[in-house]
Each structure stands twice: as C-alpha cells, then as structure tokens.
Design an enzyme around this catalytic site. Sequence first.
Site, PDB file in Angstrom:
ATOM      1  N   LYS A  20      -2.249  12.157  -2.086  1.00 40.11           N
ATOM      2  CA  LYS A  20      -3.178  11.131  -1.694  1.00 40.11           C
ATOM      3  C   LYS A  20      -3.743  11.512   0.004  1.00 40.11           C
ATOM      4  O   LYS A  20      -2.908  12.218   0.476  1.00 40.11           O
ATOM      5  CB  LYS A  20      -3.006   9.607  -1.749  1.00 40.11           C
ATOM      6  N   PHE A  66      -6.737  -5.692  -4.577  1.00 38.23           N
ATOM      7  CA  PHE A  66      -6.482  -4.566  -3.522  1.00 38.23           C
ATOM      8  C   PHE A  66      -7.543  -3.440  -3.952  1.00 38.23           C
ATOM      9  O   PHE A  66      -7.466  -2.500  -3.360  1.00 38.23           O
ATOM     10  CB  PHE A  66      -5.137  -3.819  -3.925  1.00 38.23           C
ATOM     11  N   ARG A 114       7.533   8.941  -4.050  1.00 43.55           N
ATOM     12  CA  ARG A 114       6.969   7.603  -3.375  1.00 43.55           C
ATOM     13  C   ARG A 114       8.028   7.178  -2.400  1.00 43.55           C
ATOM     14  O   ARG A 114       7.607   6.722  -1.459  1.00 43.55           O
ATOM     15  CB  ARG A 114       6.639   6.766  -4.490  1.00 43.55           C
ATOM     16  N   ASN A 124       1.210   4.737  -1.335  1.00 46.07           N
ATOM     17  CA  ASN A 124       2.407   5.400  -1.746  1.00 46.07           C
ATOM     18  C   ASN A 124       2.400   6.723  -2.043  1.00 46.07           C
ATOM     19  O   ASN A 124       3.254   7.437  -2.656  1.00 46.07           O
ATOM     20  CB  ASN A 124       2.432   4.725  -3.466  1.00 46.07           C
ATOM     21  N   HIS A 127      -0.446  10.090  -6.901  1.00 46.38           N
ATOM     22  CA  HIS A 127      -0.968   9.370  -8.212  1.00 46.38           C
ATOM     23  C   HIS A 127      -0.393  10.026  -9.430  1.00 46.38           C
ATOM     24  O   HIS A 127      -0.179  11.471  -9.302  1.00 46.38           O
ATOM     25  CB  HIS A 127      -2.349   9.286  -8.135  1.00 46.38           C
TER      26      HIS A 127
END
Length: 185
Positions: A20, A66, A114, A124, A127
């Site tokens: 991410k 979220f 994570r 986190n 993915h």
Amino acid sequence: MEVLMPEPQIYVERTLAIIKPDIIDKEEEIEDIILQSGFHIIQKRKLQLSPEQCSNFYAEQFGKVFFPNLTAYMSSGPIVAMILARNCAVSYWKELLGPSNSLRARITHAHSLRALYGTDELRNGLHGSLSISSAEKEIRFMFPEAILEPIPTGQRARDYLNLYVKPTLLAGLTALCKERPADPL
C-alpha cells in the site's frame, strides 16, 4: 518388498499481494521476505489507482463506515501489485500478513508483515486476497492482461499427468535406455 509411494499432488495457487502507498519505500525489503517465505513473484507492477478504481476494487466493502477513508488512502499514492504463487498461496499469504488491524497484529502476531509495517486498522501496509475466488477476481482487476488458466487439482491433475506427462516421460526414458553411450564417463 514393495514400497508404496503416494500419488503426486499438484497444488499451485496464486494470490494477489498489494504493498500500500504508505510503505512503498519498503518494497525491496518486503519482496525479500515474500521470496524467503517460499513464494514466487509471477508478475509485478507499480501503479496509482484513481478513487473510482479503488471503489471498484473494494466494492465488497461499499457501505461500511471506513469505505471513503479506504478509497482515499489507497488512491493517495502509488502501490505495488504482485501475483504470488506457491502451494496454498492464499492461506500462507494471509498467515504471513497477520490480522488486518496492525495494532492487534503487534500483540498476537508480532512477526507478521502487518505488525512490522502497518500503522493501524486502515493503514495496515499490505493487502491479501481472502479466498481463491477473490484472488482470481482481484488478479484480473490488477493484471487484466494476465492469463489465468484453471489449475487442475485432485483427479483432474492425476488425469492430466496420466494422459500427457507419463507417456512423454516413458517414451523419452525408454529411448534413453536404448542408447548406449560409447564412453559412459
């Protein structure tokens, strides 16, 4: 005395992994961990998703509190998407990732990715696909040019081996046995 060998099993799965935006600078470090964990990186690409693309990718999360923050976060910078392959790839990748909440991961799975790279539940770090079917769908989304053939398992895999692999091996090994080298050393 006859030794019984179990029938060979072919189990190769693919899963999607995403680094991410907030930890993109740790890409090489994370790839090393992935490779050391027995995965093969089949394909990799760096891209930046638009908020609309993120909404489509995370469509299953639509309506959750979220969701707007997730799409904003995932479109805030470049990501690295990878197709990972290995035996039981989906479950091993989920295990390597740890819980989705990085704060909980630090307590319960301290060596997970994570726990090491994530900040909180939203940020986190990485993915992972939740199932084989979601992995196929997500891989098609991130790698539309990828060819995803169904990988035979169980009886289909044994049939494939018996029909195509064993006859070829038998013919090749028989031909090899009939040839006697002039100088075997």
